[in-house]
Design an enzyme around this catalytic site. Structure first.
Site, PDB file in Angstrom:
ATOM      1  N   ASP A   9       0.869  -1.180   0.000  1.00  0.00           N
ATOM      2  CA  ASP A   9       0.000   0.000   0.000  1.00  0.00           C
ATOM      3  C   ASP A   9       0.906   1.230   0.000  1.00  0.00           C
ATOM      4  O   ASP A   9       1.715   1.411   0.911  1.00  0.00           O
ATOM      5  CB  ASP A   9      -0.858  -0.052   1.272  1.00  0.00           C
ATOM      6  CG  ASP A   9      -1.761   1.153   1.434  1.00  0.00           C
ATOM      7  OD1 ASP A   9      -1.667   2.117   0.641  1.00  0.00           O
ATOM      8  OD2 ASP A   9      -2.560   1.130   2.382  1.00  0.00           O
ATOM      9  N   ILE A  10       0.756   2.074  -0.996  1.00  0.00           N
ATOM     10  CA  ILE A  10       1.683   3.200  -1.138  1.00  0.00           C
ATOM     11  C   ILE A  10       1.548   4.190   0.027  1.00  0.00           C
ATOM     12  O   ILE A  10       2.501   4.897   0.344  1.00  0.00           O
ATOM     13  CB  ILE A  10       1.494   3.888  -2.513  1.00  0.00           C
ATOM     14  CG1 ILE A  10       2.757   4.660  -2.901  1.00  0.00           C
ATOM     15  CG2 ILE A  10       0.263   4.784  -2.534  1.00  0.00           C
ATOM     16  CD1 ILE A  10       2.835   5.043  -4.357  1.00  0.00           C
ATOM     17  N   ASN A  23      -6.798  12.692 -10.770  1.00  0.00           N
ATOM     18  CA  ASN A  23      -7.471  13.127 -12.002  1.00  0.00           C
ATOM     19  C   ASN A  23      -7.284  14.635 -12.106  1.00  0.00           C
ATOM     20  O   ASN A  23      -6.823  15.277 -11.160  1.00  0.00           O
ATOM     21  CB  ASN A  23      -8.942  12.719 -12.021  1.00  0.00           C
ATOM     22  CG  ASN A  23      -9.705  13.279 -10.849  1.00  0.00           C
ATOM     23  OD1 ASN A  23      -9.851  14.498 -10.723  1.00  0.00           O
ATOM     24  ND2 ASN A  23     -10.176  12.414  -9.964  1.00  0.00           N
ATOM     25  N   GLY A  31      -9.656   4.452  -5.933  1.00  0.00           N
ATOM     26  CA  GLY A  31      -8.358   3.828  -6.127  1.00  0.00           C
ATOM     27  C   GLY A  31      -7.281   4.384  -5.217  1.00  0.00           C
ATOM     28  O   GLY A  31      -7.516   4.704  -4.051  1.00  0.00           O
ATOM     29  N   VAL A  32      -6.107   4.526  -5.782  1.00  0.00           N
ATOM     30  CA  VAL A  32      -4.967   4.988  -4.977  1.00  0.00           C
ATOM     31  C   VAL A  32      -5.182   6.446  -4.538  1.00  0.00           C
ATOM     32  O   VAL A  32      -4.768   6.837  -3.432  1.00  0.00           O
ATOM     33  CB  VAL A  32      -3.648   4.755  -5.751  1.00  0.00           C
ATOM     34  CG1 VAL A  32      -3.463   5.692  -6.896  1.00  0.00           C
ATOM     35  CG2 VAL A  32      -2.451   4.792  -4.826  1.00  0.00           C
ATOM     36  N   ASP A  33      -5.856   7.222  -5.347  1.00  0.00           N
ATOM     37  CA  ASP A  33      -6.167   8.614  -5.009  1.00  0.00           C
ATOM     38  C   ASP A  33      -7.010   8.677  -3.714  1.00  0.00           C
ATOM     39  O   ASP A  33      -6.695   9.420  -2.772  1.00  0.00           O
ATOM     40  CB  ASP A  33      -6.935   9.229  -6.192  1.00  0.00           C
ATOM     41  CG  ASP A  33      -7.069  10.733  -6.151  1.00  0.00           C
ATOM     42  OD1 ASP A  33      -6.425  11.371  -5.294  1.00  0.00           O
ATOM     43  OD2 ASP A  33      -7.812  11.279  -6.988  1.00  0.00           O
ATOM     44  N   SER A 121      -2.482   4.812 -14.122  1.00  0.00           N
ATOM     45  CA  SER A 121      -3.362   4.484 -15.276  1.00  0.00           C
ATOM     46  C   SER A 121      -3.703   3.007 -15.419  1.00  0.00           C
ATOM     47  O   SER A 121      -4.428   2.638 -16.349  1.00  0.00           O
ATOM     48  CB  SER A 121      -2.795   5.003 -16.609  1.00  0.00           C
ATOM     49  OG  SER A 121      -2.947   6.396 -16.710  1.00  0.00           O
ATOM     50  N   VAL A 124      -8.633   2.392 -12.936  1.00  0.00           N
ATOM     51  CA  VAL A 124      -9.819   2.991 -13.553  1.00  0.00           C
ATOM     52  C   VAL A 124      -9.524   3.499 -14.971  1.00  0.00           C
ATOM     53  O   VAL A 124     -10.404   3.442 -15.845  1.00  0.00           O
ATOM     54  CB  VAL A 124     -10.322   4.153 -12.663  1.00  0.00           C
ATOM     55  CG1 VAL A 124     -11.438   4.939 -13.340  1.00  0.00           C
ATOM     56  CG2 VAL A 124     -10.810   3.622 -11.327  1.00  0.00           C
TER      57      VAL A 124
HETATM   58  N1  AR6 Z   1      -1.342   1.524  -3.027  1.00  0.00           N
HETATM   59  C1  AR6 Z   1      -0.756   1.173  -4.215  1.00  0.00           C
HETATM   60  N2  AR6 Z   1      -1.463   0.936  -5.343  1.00  0.00           N
HETATM   61  C2  AR6 Z   1      -2.805   1.050  -5.284  1.00  0.00           C
HETATM   62  C3  AR6 Z   1      -3.486   1.417  -4.095  1.00  0.00           C
HETATM   63  C4  AR6 Z   1      -2.697   1.659  -2.936  1.00  0.00           C
HETATM   64  N3  AR6 Z   1      -3.242   2.007  -1.757  1.00  0.00           N
HETATM   65  N4  AR6 Z   1      -4.826   1.445  -4.375  1.00  0.00           N
HETATM   66  C5  AR6 Z   1      -4.974   1.109  -5.668  1.00  0.00           C
HETATM   67  N5  AR6 Z   1      -3.761   0.860  -6.216  1.00  0.00           N
HETATM   68  P1  AR6 Z   1      -6.210   3.744  -9.972  1.00  0.00           P
HETATM   69  P2  AR6 Z   1      -5.754   5.252 -12.476  1.00  0.00           P
HETATM   70  C6  AR6 Z   1      -3.419   0.476  -7.607  1.00  0.00           C
HETATM   71  O1  AR6 Z   1      -7.568   3.349 -10.449  1.00  0.00           O
HETATM   72  O2  AR6 Z   1      -5.970   4.029 -13.303  1.00  0.00           O
HETATM   73  C7  AR6 Z   1      -9.119   7.653  -9.300  1.00  0.00           C
HETATM   74  O3  AR6 Z   1     -10.488   7.697  -9.050  1.00  0.00           O
HETATM   75  C8  AR6 Z   1      -4.487  -0.145  -8.469  1.00  0.00           C
HETATM   76  O4  AR6 Z   1      -4.638  -1.542  -8.188  1.00  0.00           O
HETATM   77  O5  AR6 Z   1      -6.054   4.190  -8.578  1.00  0.00           O
HETATM   78  O6  AR6 Z   1      -4.605   6.157 -12.814  1.00  0.00           O
HETATM   79  C9  AR6 Z   1      -8.546   9.018  -9.665  1.00  0.00           C
HETATM   80  O7  AR6 Z   1      -9.195  10.069  -8.977  1.00  0.00           O
HETATM   81  C10 AR6 Z   1      -3.929   0.110  -9.870  1.00  0.00           C
HETATM   82  O8  AR6 Z   1      -2.967  -0.916 -10.238  1.00  0.00           O
HETATM   83  O9  AR6 Z   1      -5.587   4.945 -10.900  1.00  0.00           O
HETATM   84  C11 AR6 Z   1      -8.765   9.090 -11.132  1.00  0.00           C
HETATM   85  O10 AR6 Z   1     -10.088   9.521 -11.441  1.00  0.00           O
HETATM   86  C12 AR6 Z   1      -3.169   1.423  -9.719  1.00  0.00           C
HETATM   87  O11 AR6 Z   1      -3.067   1.661  -8.309  1.00  0.00           O
HETATM   88  C13 AR6 Z   1      -8.603   7.656 -11.584  1.00  0.00           C
HETATM   89  O12 AR6 Z   1      -8.897   6.842 -10.449  1.00  0.00           O
HETATM   90  C14 AR6 Z   1      -3.842   2.624 -10.377  1.00  0.00           C
HETATM   91  O13 AR6 Z   1      -5.254   2.496 -10.260  1.00  0.00           O
HETATM   92  C15 AR6 Z   1      -7.174   7.366 -11.986  1.00  0.00           C
HETATM   93  O14 AR6 Z   1      -7.108   6.078 -12.538  1.00  0.00           O
END
Ligand code: AR6
Length: 174
Positions: A9-10, A23, A31-33, A121, A124
């Site tokens: 977990d980052i 975004n 997600g990570v955000d 990326s 989502v």
């Molecule tokens: N630590 C590390 N990696 C993670 C964590 C975490 N805590 N949580 C998720 N991931 P995403 P995107 C991974 O969807 O595709 C948001 O709503 C996850 O499994 O977070 O760039 C933003 O506000 C995946 O491999 O980011 C934007 O609207 C990776 O992080 C949109 O999502 C990226 O998944 C950005 O989409």
């Protein structure tokens, strides 16, 4: 400079700066955000709102990055970047490469010597893990060979949520 990959977990990483896959609105998401905002506390959203009010009234462009403090995170800084969204036809690898290069430039400006990246990326925004891993690792390697080996960023850590993502990055890192 050391480049490594771990599964985890980052938000828990004890590095100087973590990168957020945000975004353009900078006002949070899933997600990570979502995880980063939850762990950093409401001050992070306040700081992002302030950026929108001042320097980024139209939001952060795809491929660019901006820094805020990390507030309640172990990391001192959050480097917010916006990945290209494949679902919106944003398929140019140059845009995704920029999401790994721009945070490193910011880290140098801030004096951050360790930086953790998620798989920008790959969630989502719909990019294949293998493509993200190849572009991320290639960009960091290129950046490494183009910068002064003395000082600057000493550690880049890819922090991957799933074992599939870890495998994809480990394959690229060799
Ligand atoms: N630590 C590390 N990696 C993670 C964590 C975490 N805590 N949580 C998720 N991931 P995403 P995107 C991974 O969807 O595709 C948001 O709503 C996850 O499994 O977070 O760039 C933003 O506000 C995946 O491999 O980011 C934007 O609207 C990776 O992080 C949109 O999502 C990226 O998944 C950005 O989409």
């Amino acid at each position: 400079m050391r480049i490594e990959s771990v599964q985890g977990d980052i938000t828990t990483q004890g590095v100087d700066a973590i990168v957020n896959a945000a975004n353009s609105s900078l006002l949070g998401g899933g997600g990570v955000d979502g995880a980063i905002h939850a762990a950093a506390g409401p001050e992070l959203l306040d700081a992002c709102r302030e950026l929108r009010r001042t320097t980024l009234p139209d939001g952060l462009p795809v491929g660019d990055a901006v820094a805020t403090p990390g507030f309640r995170l172990p990391a001192r800084w959050v480097l917010h970047t916006v990945g290209p969204n494949r679902h919106r036809g944003q398929t140019d690898p140059v845009l995704l490469a920029s999401c790994f290069a721009r945070p490193l430039e910011l880290a140098v400006e801030l004096g951050a010597s360790s930086v953790a990246f998620p798989a920008v990326s790959a969630g989502v925004y719909g990019w294949a893990l293998d493509d993200v891993a190849r572009i991320a690792v290639g960009t960091v390697h290129a950046w490494q060979s183009s910068t002064d080996p003395e000082g600057g960023v000493e550690l880049v850590r890819f922090v991957l949520f799933s074992s599939a993502a870890l495998d994809a990055f480990r394959t690229e890192l060799g």
